[in-house]
Design an enzyme around this catalytic site. Structure first.
Site, PDB file in Angstrom:
ATOM      1  N   PHE A   1       0.869  -1.171   0.000  1.00  0.00           N
ATOM      2  CA  PHE A   1       0.000   0.000   0.000  1.00  0.00           C
ATOM      3  C   PHE A   1       0.909   1.225   0.000  1.00  0.00           C
ATOM      4  O   PHE A   1       2.081   1.137   0.369  1.00  0.00           O
ATOM      5  CB  PHE A   1      -0.898  -0.002   1.248  1.00  0.00           C
ATOM      6  CG  PHE A   1      -2.363  -0.257   0.948  1.00  0.00           C
ATOM      7  CD1 PHE A   1      -2.759  -1.119  -0.046  1.00  0.00           C
ATOM      8  CD2 PHE A   1      -3.340   0.376   1.683  1.00  0.00           C
ATOM      9  CE1 PHE A   1      -4.093  -1.364  -0.316  1.00  0.00           C
ATOM     10  CE2 PHE A   1      -4.679   0.155   1.439  1.00  0.00           C
ATOM     11  CZ  PHE A   1      -5.067  -0.715   0.438  1.00  0.00           C
TER      12      PHE A   1
ATOM     13  N   GLN B   1      -8.232  13.837   4.751  1.00  0.00           N
ATOM     14  CA  GLN B   1      -7.516  13.146   3.678  1.00  0.00           C
ATOM     15  C   GLN B   1      -8.373  13.055   2.413  1.00  0.00           C
ATOM     16  O   GLN B   1      -9.526  12.635   2.460  1.00  0.00           O
ATOM     17  CB  GLN B   1      -7.136  11.730   4.115  1.00  0.00           C
ATOM     18  CG  GLN B   1      -6.314  10.982   3.085  1.00  0.00           C
ATOM     19  CD  GLN B   1      -5.835   9.645   3.593  1.00  0.00           C
ATOM     20  OE1 GLN B   1      -6.605   8.682   3.613  1.00  0.00           O
ATOM     21  NE2 GLN B   1      -4.591   9.574   4.029  1.00  0.00           N
TER      22      GLN B   1
ATOM     23  N   HIS C   1      -8.519  11.110  -0.913  1.00  0.00           N
ATOM     24  CA  HIS C   1      -7.991   9.930  -1.588  1.00  0.00           C
ATOM     25  C   HIS C   1      -7.722  10.294  -3.046  1.00  0.00           C
ATOM     26  O   HIS C   1      -8.525  11.007  -3.674  1.00  0.00           O
ATOM     27  CB  HIS C   1      -9.014   8.792  -1.510  1.00  0.00           C
ATOM     28  CG  HIS C   1      -8.447   7.444  -1.790  1.00  0.00           C
ATOM     29  ND1 HIS C   1      -8.114   7.042  -3.056  1.00  0.00           N
ATOM     30  CD2 HIS C   1      -8.155   6.400  -0.974  1.00  0.00           C
ATOM     31  CE1 HIS C   1      -7.644   5.809  -3.007  1.00  0.00           C
ATOM     32  NE2 HIS C   1      -7.651   5.399  -1.756  1.00  0.00           N
TER      33      HIS C   1
ATOM     34  N   LEU D   1     -15.185   5.371  -3.953  1.00  0.00           N
ATOM     35  CA  LEU D   1     -13.774   5.016  -3.859  1.00  0.00           C
ATOM     36  C   LEU D   1     -13.334   4.029  -4.931  1.00  0.00           C
ATOM     37  O   LEU D   1     -14.006   3.036  -5.202  1.00  0.00           O
ATOM     38  CB  LEU D   1     -13.498   4.405  -2.477  1.00  0.00           C
ATOM     39  CG  LEU D   1     -12.039   4.058  -2.176  1.00  0.00           C
ATOM     40  CD1 LEU D   1     -11.186   5.312  -2.108  1.00  0.00           C
ATOM     41  CD2 LEU D   1     -11.958   3.286  -0.862  1.00  0.00           C
TER      42      LEU D   1
ATOM     43  N   GLU E   1      -7.096   1.876  -3.179  1.00  0.00           N
ATOM     44  CA  GLU E   1      -5.648   1.949  -3.337  1.00  0.00           C
ATOM     45  C   GLU E   1      -5.062   0.601  -3.747  1.00  0.00           C
ATOM     46  O   GLU E   1      -3.946   0.530  -4.264  1.00  0.00           O
ATOM     47  CB  GLU E   1      -5.025   2.430  -2.028  1.00  0.00           C
ATOM     48  CG  GLU E   1      -3.550   2.754  -2.113  1.00  0.00           C
ATOM     49  CD  GLU E   1      -3.093   3.574  -0.932  1.00  0.00           C
ATOM     50  OE1 GLU E   1      -2.006   3.294  -0.412  1.00  0.00           O
ATOM     51  OE2 GLU E   1      -3.816   4.501  -0.535  1.00  0.00           O
TER      52      GLU E   1
ATOM     53  N   ARG F   1      -0.678   9.368   0.146  1.00  0.00           N
ATOM     54  CA  ARG F   1      -1.940   9.749  -0.470  1.00  0.00           C
ATOM     55  C   ARG F   1      -2.028  11.243  -0.759  1.00  0.00           C
ATOM     56  O   ARG F   1      -2.571  11.657  -1.781  1.00  0.00           O
ATOM     57  CB  ARG F   1      -3.109   9.313   0.427  1.00  0.00           C
ATOM     58  CG  ARG F   1      -3.366   7.828   0.359  1.00  0.00           C
ATOM     59  CD  ARG F   1      -4.503   7.422   1.269  1.00  0.00           C
ATOM     60  NE  ARG F   1      -4.829   6.010   1.065  1.00  0.00           N
ATOM     61  CZ  ARG F   1      -5.754   5.352   1.751  1.00  0.00           C
ATOM     62  NH1 ARG F   1      -6.445   5.980   2.692  1.00  0.00           N
ATOM     63  NH2 ARG F   1      -5.991   4.079   1.522  1.00  0.00           N
TER      64      ARG F   1
ATOM     65  N   HIS G   1     -12.000  11.486   1.735  1.00  0.00           N
ATOM     66  CA  HIS G   1     -12.041  10.065   2.080  1.00  0.00           C
ATOM     67  C   HIS G   1     -11.983   9.765   3.565  1.00  0.00           C
ATOM     68  O   HIS G   1     -12.600   8.806   4.030  1.00  0.00           O
ATOM     69  CB  HIS G   1     -10.873   9.366   1.383  1.00  0.00           C
ATOM     70  CG  HIS G   1     -10.805   7.893   1.624  1.00  0.00           C
ATOM     71  ND1 HIS G   1     -11.858   7.037   1.351  1.00  0.00           N
ATOM     72  CD2 HIS G   1      -9.816   7.114   2.122  1.00  0.00           C
ATOM     73  CE1 HIS G   1     -11.520   5.802   1.653  1.00  0.00           C
ATOM     74  NE2 HIS G   1     -10.293   5.810   2.144  1.00  0.00           N
TER      75      HIS G   1
ATOM     76  N   ARG H   1      -3.224   9.889   6.947  1.00  0.00           N
ATOM     77  CA  ARG H   1      -3.345   8.487   7.348  1.00  0.00           C
ATOM     78  C   ARG H   1      -2.632   7.566   6.367  1.00  0.00           C
ATOM     79  O   ARG H   1      -2.756   7.712   5.159  1.00  0.00           O
ATOM     80  CB  ARG H   1      -4.820   8.090   7.443  1.00  0.00           C
ATOM     81  CG  ARG H   1      -5.025   6.624   7.794  1.00  0.00           C
ATOM     82  CD  ARG H   1      -6.479   6.310   8.014  1.00  0.00           C
ATOM     83  NE  ARG H   1      -7.286   6.408   6.826  1.00  0.00           N
ATOM     84  CZ  ARG H   1      -7.401   5.469   5.887  1.00  0.00           C
ATOM     85  NH1 ARG H   1      -6.696   4.342   5.989  1.00  0.00           N
ATOM     86  NH2 ARG H   1      -8.193   5.648   4.849  1.00  0.00           N
TER      87      ARG H   1
END
Length: 581
Positions: free
Chosen positions: A125, A239, A241, A255, A258, A289, A353, A388
Site C-alpha cells: 500500500f 484526507q 484519496h 472510492l 488503493e 496519499r 475520504h 493516514r
C-alpha cells in the site's frame, strides 16, 4: 414512559455504543466476553455499516511476504506519513497489537486472501516500506464486518438498528446516556448508561465529492461529543484519496481502492503520460496519499485531465485473471457502468475520504476529556497525525475497539449508575419537536449541498487563508438560514436531513477554523499561501466549546516518540517501486 407530554422509550444498559461498524462491534465483543452486556446502536440495518466500504486491506507487520518487517517499522511509517504530529503512544499501540487482532479475525473465520503456502497474504500500500497489508481481495472491510457481526451474534450482543442519536446526555459533570429517535417510527428514545462510546465514524460527507455514502460520515460523532463538552483535535487534517470515480454522476466520489495501485495500477493523464514520474520519481503511484492526490489535482487543474475532469488509472497490463482475482469489487463496480478494467483505464479524481481529526482521546482507554464518554475509530483524532497511512483505518478499529472494551470491562465494575437529567431530556425532546414541526422555508437537502460546496471550495485539497475566511463567512450565512430548515415530522426524511445539517455545521466550522489557524502546509493540509512545513507548527490544534457557546482553539505539544520507533525512523526504510514491475 411519559414525561411532560413527551412520549418516549427509556432504555438502561451497562455500556451504550453509538455506531455499529468494526470499532463499535469489536468493543462490544470484548465487553460481552468479559461479562458486560452492552447495547450497540446502528443508524442503518445490522451489518450495513460504513466499514464495508474499506476495500483495500488492513495493516500488520506479520512478515508473510517480507520477513524483515516488524512493528517498529510499521510505527515509523505511520509517524512519517503523519508528518510527526501523531500521538506516539497511539501509534505504538496500533503497531504492536495489529498482528494479534488480524490473527484473531482469521481465527474467527475472516476470509483473508492466502499465499500458496496457506499463510495470510500481504500486499503493498502507498507509503509503506514493506508488504504488510492483509486483504480479502478488494472487499476487506466487508469481510471483517461480516466476521464481527457473526461473532457479536454468537455472543448475544444486543443491537438496535435504525436509531438516530441526537444528543449525548450529561449531568453537568459526566456523560450519562443519549437521546435520539427511531428512524422508522419517529418515536423518541432515551438511553441511560454509565459509559457512552462514540464509534460513529468521520465527517467526509461534508464535501461535494466524497467516498462516503451521502448520509453517512456527516460529522455526527464529533458534533455530539463537542456539544456535550469533549475536546476535538486535528480537525484541519482531512484526507483526500487520490482516486474516486467521476461518472456516472450518482457514483461521483465513490472510492477506487488503493489496492489498484498496490497491484501495479498506473496513473496517466489525457495525453497518455505517466505523470507521477514528474511528481514522485522514486515512489510513483505508491507515494503518500496527499502527494498523489495533489498530483492528480494538478494535472486536472492545468488542463491535462480528461473532458470529465479526471485522470486515468490503468491496470490493464495485468492479466484479466489476475485482476478478477485480486480486484473483484473494482472489476464489478466498473463493469456495471460499462468499463472493463481488464481492457481499458478508469477515470478517477481526488475525493474526500477520511478525517484524521476528531475527538481527543486517551488511546489506552478510549476516554475523552468528558468523564463517562469514550470514543474509538474514525471518530477519534491523534493516531494518524496529518495524513493516514492506507490500511491503518481498519487496523485502528479492531485494535482500539479491543483495548477500549478491555478497559471498560474493568471501569464498569466500580462506575456509578447515573440518573438521567430529566429537565435536560425534556428540553431536548422539545427542541426535536420544534424542529420536526418547524415548517421552515429552507429545504435541508439544498442547505447541505451548499455546505458541501463551501467545504470543497474553501477547505479542499488546496487552501488559502483568504479562501478559508471566505468559507467561514459563507458558513455563517448558511447557519442563519439553517435555523428555519423545513421538516415534515419526526421520522421523516427531511427531519433526518435537518439533524444531519445541524451536525455538519459544527464539524465544518471546526475544520475551517483549525485550517485557518495552521499557517503552514503539513500532510493533507496544504496552504498555497504557506506551502512549506514549519518546525514551529509541529503541534496539535485543540477545539473546545466556550462558556458562551463559542468555538475556542488552543495548541498542545506533540508527545515524545519512543526510542524503538526513533531507531526505526533512523533506519530510513522505504518502498522500492520496482518490486511491482
Amino acid at each position: 414512559m411519559q414525561r411532560n407530554g413527551f412520549g418516549y422509550e427509556e432504555v438502561a444498559t451497562d455500556a451504550l455504543i453509538i455506531g455499529a461498524g468494526a470499532a463499535g462491534l469489536r468493543a462490544a465483543i470484548e465487553l460481552a466476553e468479559s461479562g458486560v452486556r452492552p447495547l450497540v446502536l446502528g443508524k442503518r440495518r445490522h451489518g450495513d455499516a460504513h466499514t464495508i466500504w474499506a476495500a483495500g486491506g488492513i495493516n500488520a507487520s506479520l512478515g508473510t511476504r517480507d520477513p524483515e518487517d516488524r512493528w517498529e517499522i510499521h510505527a515509523a511509517d505511520t509517524i512519517r506519513e503523519g508528518h510527526f504530529v501523531n500521538d506516539p503512544r497511539a501509534v505504538e499501540l496500533l503497531a504492536r497489537n495489529a498482528p494479534d487482532r488480524i490473527r484473531e479475525l482469521a481465527g474467527w473465520g475472516c476470509g483473508f486472501s492466502r499465499t500458496e503456502d496457506g499463510e495470510l497474504d500481504q500486499r503493498y500500500f502507498g507509503a509503506q516500506s514493506y508488504r504488510r497489508t492483509c486483504f480479502a481481495g478488494d472487499e476487506t472491510g466487508e469481510a471483517i464486518l461480516s466476521t464481527l457481526v457473526a461473532k457479536a451474534r454468537e455472543l448475544g450482543v444486543p443491537y438496535r438498528e435504525n436509531v438516530y442519536v441526537t444528543k449525548i446526555l450529561t449531568d453537568q459533570e459526566r456523560a450519562v446516556g443519549a437521546a435520539g429517535y427511531d428512524m422508522e417510527s419517529g418515536r423518541y428514545l432515551v438511553f441511560r448508561a454509565p459509559a457512552v462510546v462514540m464509534a460513529a465514524g468521520g465527517l467526509t460527507a461534508l464535501y461535494a465529492r466524497s467516498s462516503s455514502r451521502p448520509d453517512e460520515n456527516t460529522g455526527d460523532a464529533v458534533a455530539l461529543a463537542y456539544e456535550a463538552g469533549a475536546a476535538l483535535r486535528d480537525m484541519e487534517f482531512v484526507q483526500f484519496h487520490p482516486t474516486g470515480m467521476v461518472k456516472p454522476e450518482e457514483l461521483s466520489g465513490e472510492l477506487v481502492t488503493e489496492a489498484v495501485r498496490g497491484e501495479g495500477g498506473r496513473l496517466l493523464n489525457a495525453r497518455g503520460e505517466r505523470f507521477m514520474e514528474r511528481y514522485s520519481p522514486e515512489h510513483l503511484e505508491l507515494d503518500a496519499r496527499d502527494v498523489v492526490a495533489r498530483a492528480n489535482y494538478a494535472e486536472i487543474q492545468t488542463g491535462r485531465g480528461t473532458e470529465d475532469g479526471a485522470v486515468l488509472l490503468d491496470i490493464s497490463h495485468r492479466s484479466p485473471e489476475y485482476i478478477r482475482e485480486r480486484l473483484p469489487r473494482m472489476y464489478r463496480q466498473f463493469k456495471k457502468v460499462g468499463v472493463d478494467i481488464t481492457r481499458e483505464p478508469m477515470e478517477v479524481a481526488p475525493t474526500a475520504h477520511y478525517a484524521m481529526g476528531g475527538v481527543e482521546v486517551d488511546f489506552g482507554t478510549g476516554a475523552t476529556t468528558l468523564p463517562g464518554l469514550f470514543a474509538i475509530g474514525e471518530a477519534t483524532a491523534g493516531l494518524h497525525g496529518a495524513n493516514r497511512l492506507g490500511g491503518n483505518s481498519l487496523a485502528e478499529t479492531v485494535v482500539f475497539g479491543e483495548l477500549t472494551g478491555r478497559y471498560l470491562a474493568e471501569y464498569l465494575r466500580d462506575a456509578p449508575r447515573p440518573a438521567l437529567p430529566r429537565r435536560a431530556v425534556e428540553d431536548h425532546l422539545e427542541a426535536l419537536d420544534s424542529l420536526a414541526d418547524s415548517g421552515g422555508g429552507h429545504d435541508p437537502q439544498e442547505l447541505i449541498e451548499e455546505l458541501r460546496s463551501i467545504m470543497w471550495d474553501h477547505a479542499g485539497i488546496v487552501r488559502t487563508g483568504e479562501g478559508i475566511r471566505a468559507g467561514l463567512d459563507r458558513l455563517a450565512g448558511l447557519e442563519r438560514r439553517a435555523g428555519s430548515a423545513a421538516a415534515e415530522g419526526a421520522g421523516s426524511r427531511s427531519f433526518e436531513l435537518a439533524n444531519n445539517l445541524r451536525f455538519m455545521l459544527v464539524a465544518a466550522e471546526a475544520v475551517l477554523r483549525s485550517a485557518l489557524a495552521r499557517r503552514e502546509s503539513r500532510g493533507a493540509h496544504f496552504r498555497e499561501d504557506a506551502p512549506e512545513e514549519s518546525a514551529g507548527w509541529q503541534k496539535n490544534i485543540i477545539c473546545e466549546k466556550g462558556n458562551h457557546g463559542e468555538m475556542l482553539l488552543r495548541t498542545e505539544p506533540v508527545g515524545e516518540i519512543p526510542a524503538e520507533i526513533q531507531a526505526a525512523l533512523a533506519e530510513e526504510h522505504s518502498l522500492e517501486y520496482h518490486h511491482l514491475e
